[in-house]
Enzyme design. Structure first.
Site, PDB file in Angstrom:
ATOM      1  N   GLY A  46       4.516  -1.676   7.700  1.00 24.99           N
ATOM      2  CA  GLY A  46       3.531  -1.037   8.565  1.00 24.99           C
ATOM      3  C   GLY A  46       2.452  -0.404   7.704  1.00 24.99           C
ATOM      4  O   GLY A  46       2.694  -0.127   6.525  1.00 24.99           O
ATOM      5  N   GLN A  51      -4.228   5.566   5.966  1.00 24.47           N
ATOM      6  CA  GLN A  51      -3.595   5.363   4.658  1.00 24.47           C
ATOM      7  C   GLN A  51      -4.499   4.609   3.679  1.00 24.47           C
ATOM      8  O   GLN A  51      -4.169   4.553   2.475  1.00 24.47           O
ATOM      9  CB  GLN A  51      -2.278   4.598   4.818  1.00 24.47           C
ATOM     10  CG  GLN A  51      -1.189   5.407   5.536  1.00 24.47           C
ATOM     11  CD  GLN A  51       0.086   4.648   5.637  1.00 24.47           C
ATOM     12  OE1 GLN A  51       0.281   3.867   6.572  1.00 24.47           O
ATOM     13  NE2 GLN A  51       0.981   4.848   4.696  1.00 24.47           N
ATOM     14  N   CYS A  98       7.532   5.988   3.156  1.00 22.19           N
ATOM     15  CA  CYS A  98       6.105   5.919   3.495  1.00 22.19           C
ATOM     16  C   CYS A  98       5.333   5.443   2.269  1.00 22.19           C
ATOM     17  O   CYS A  98       5.563   5.946   1.159  1.00 22.19           O
ATOM     18  CB  CYS A  98       5.592   7.288   3.925  1.00 22.19           C
ATOM     19  SG  CYS A  98       3.867   7.278   4.445  1.00 22.19           S
ATOM     20  N   LEU A  99       4.443   4.496   2.477  1.00 17.27           N
ATOM     21  CA  LEU A  99       3.673   3.961   1.349  1.00 17.27           C
ATOM     22  C   LEU A  99       2.756   5.015   0.733  1.00 17.27           C
ATOM     23  O   LEU A  99       2.309   4.868  -0.400  1.00 17.27           O
ATOM     24  CB  LEU A  99       2.867   2.742   1.799  1.00 17.27           C
ATOM     25  CG  LEU A  99       3.709   1.553   2.258  1.00 17.27           C
ATOM     26  CD1 LEU A  99       2.830   0.448   2.802  1.00 17.27           C
ATOM     27  CD2 LEU A  99       4.611   1.041   1.142  1.00 17.27           C
ATOM     28  N   HIS A 140       6.183   5.765  13.583  1.00 17.46           N
ATOM     29  CA  HIS A 140       5.770   6.241  12.266  1.00 17.46           C
ATOM     30  C   HIS A 140       4.258   6.031  12.055  1.00 17.46           C
ATOM     31  O   HIS A 140       3.556   6.926  11.576  1.00 17.46           O
ATOM     32  CB  HIS A 140       6.568   5.494  11.182  1.00 17.46           C
ATOM     33  CG  HIS A 140       6.206   5.845   9.778  1.00 17.46           C
ATOM     34  ND1 HIS A 140       7.003   6.589   8.950  1.00 17.46           N
ATOM     35  CD2 HIS A 140       5.107   5.535   9.045  1.00 17.46           C
ATOM     36  CE1 HIS A 140       6.402   6.742   7.762  1.00 17.46           C
ATOM     37  NE2 HIS A 140       5.264   6.108   7.795  1.00 17.46           N
ATOM     38  N   GLU A 141       3.784   4.835  12.458  1.00 15.71           N
ATOM     39  CA  GLU A 141       2.357   4.524  12.255  1.00 15.71           C
ATOM     40  C   GLU A 141       1.462   5.328  13.188  1.00 15.71           C
ATOM     41  O   GLU A 141       0.390   5.794  12.790  1.00 15.71           O
ATOM     42  CB  GLU A 141       2.107   3.019  12.456  1.00 15.71           C
ATOM     43  CG  GLU A 141       2.892   2.095  11.542  1.00 15.71           C
ATOM     44  CD  GLU A 141       2.812   2.471  10.067  1.00 15.71           C
ATOM     45  OE1 GLU A 141       3.772   2.161   9.349  1.00 15.71           O
ATOM     46  OE2 GLU A 141       1.821   3.088   9.633  1.00 15.71           O
ATOM     47  N   HIS A 144       0.793   8.635  11.892  1.00 13.67           N
ATOM     48  CA  HIS A 144      -0.271   8.625  10.876  1.00 13.67           C
ATOM     49  C   HIS A 144      -1.648   8.817  11.516  1.00 13.67           C
ATOM     50  O   HIS A 144      -2.507   9.523  10.983  1.00 13.67           O
ATOM     51  CB  HIS A 144      -0.272   7.296  10.096  1.00 13.67           C
ATOM     52  CG  HIS A 144       0.620   7.270   8.880  1.00 13.67           C
ATOM     53  ND1 HIS A 144       0.471   8.109   7.813  1.00 13.67           N
ATOM     54  CD2 HIS A 144       1.666   6.478   8.572  1.00 13.67           C
ATOM     55  CE1 HIS A 144       1.394   7.849   6.900  1.00 13.67           C
ATOM     56  NE2 HIS A 144       2.143   6.853   7.337  1.00 13.67           N
TER      57      HIS A 144
END
Ligand code: K2U
Ligand code: ZN
Length: 174
Positions: A46, A51, A98-99, A140-141, A144
């Site tokens: 994702g 991000q 998380c990236l 999760h996204e 963000h």
């Protein structure tokens, strides 16, 4: 397509609220393609626009299960102006990462099933019922897009430790 740089904690852009997309045009489709390329290269399942420093309400997801010999299998999904319209009472834990917060993995409880309305990459209104990893990833996204990170669901002690670690690392990079 182009890969973009992924923003790392404690960059303030991760705490900004993203703005609705008013027109789904070729510029937005190019952004979606760049986000997908960036996500696959990370690798991840994702990626939200904030991000990569873009404050628009769009994220991409690909939770395709890739078995033996299916390494190239892709099921890319683009969510524009997403809204969760229903969440199950039942929740389940998942070891999230998380990236933008590399090498940190912690258990987060989230509803196991959701309904989400959104525009697809052609600007068409869609509604999706999701459960399992897809539901976790979408939640999760979408967090963000509202400046919420999975560490916000942890204890104050754990969150403060993680913040201190990334603030120190940022100082070293400066
Ligand atoms: O938003 C991101 O940083 C990408 C996230 C998406 C995600 C987080 C938690 C749970 C599900 C999805 C990941 O870092 S992508 C890496 C990953 C890969 C497989 C399973 C979980 C996380
Ligand atoms: Zn993340």
């Amino acid at each position: 397509m182009t890969t973009r740089e992924i923003v790392i904690l404690p960059d303030a852009v991760l705490r900004q609220k993203c703005l609705p997309i008013t027109e789904v045009n070729d510029e937005i489709r190019q952004l979606a393609d760049d986000m997908l390329e960036t996500m696959y290269a990370a690798p991840g399942i994702g990626l939200a626009a904030s991000q990569i420093g873009v404050l628009k309400r769009i994220f991409v997801v690909d939770v395709a299960e890739r078995g033996e010999g299916e390494e190239d299998k892709k099921e890319p999904r683009v969510f524009i102006n997403p809204e969760i319209t229903w969440s199950s009472e039942e929740t389940a834990p998942y070891q999230e990462g998380c990236l933008s917060i590399p090498e940190i993995y912690e258990e987060v409880q989230r509803p196991v099933a959701i309904k989400v309305s959104y525009l697809n990459r052609d600007g068409e209104a869609c509604e999706l019922e999701a459960d399992g990893l897809l539901a976790t990833c979408i939640q999760h996204e979408l967090d963000h897009l509202d400046g919420v990170l999975f560490i916000d669901y942890l204890s104050r002690l754990k969150r403060d430790r993680i913040m201190k670690k990334f603030q120190k690392a940022a100082k070293m990079r400066a």
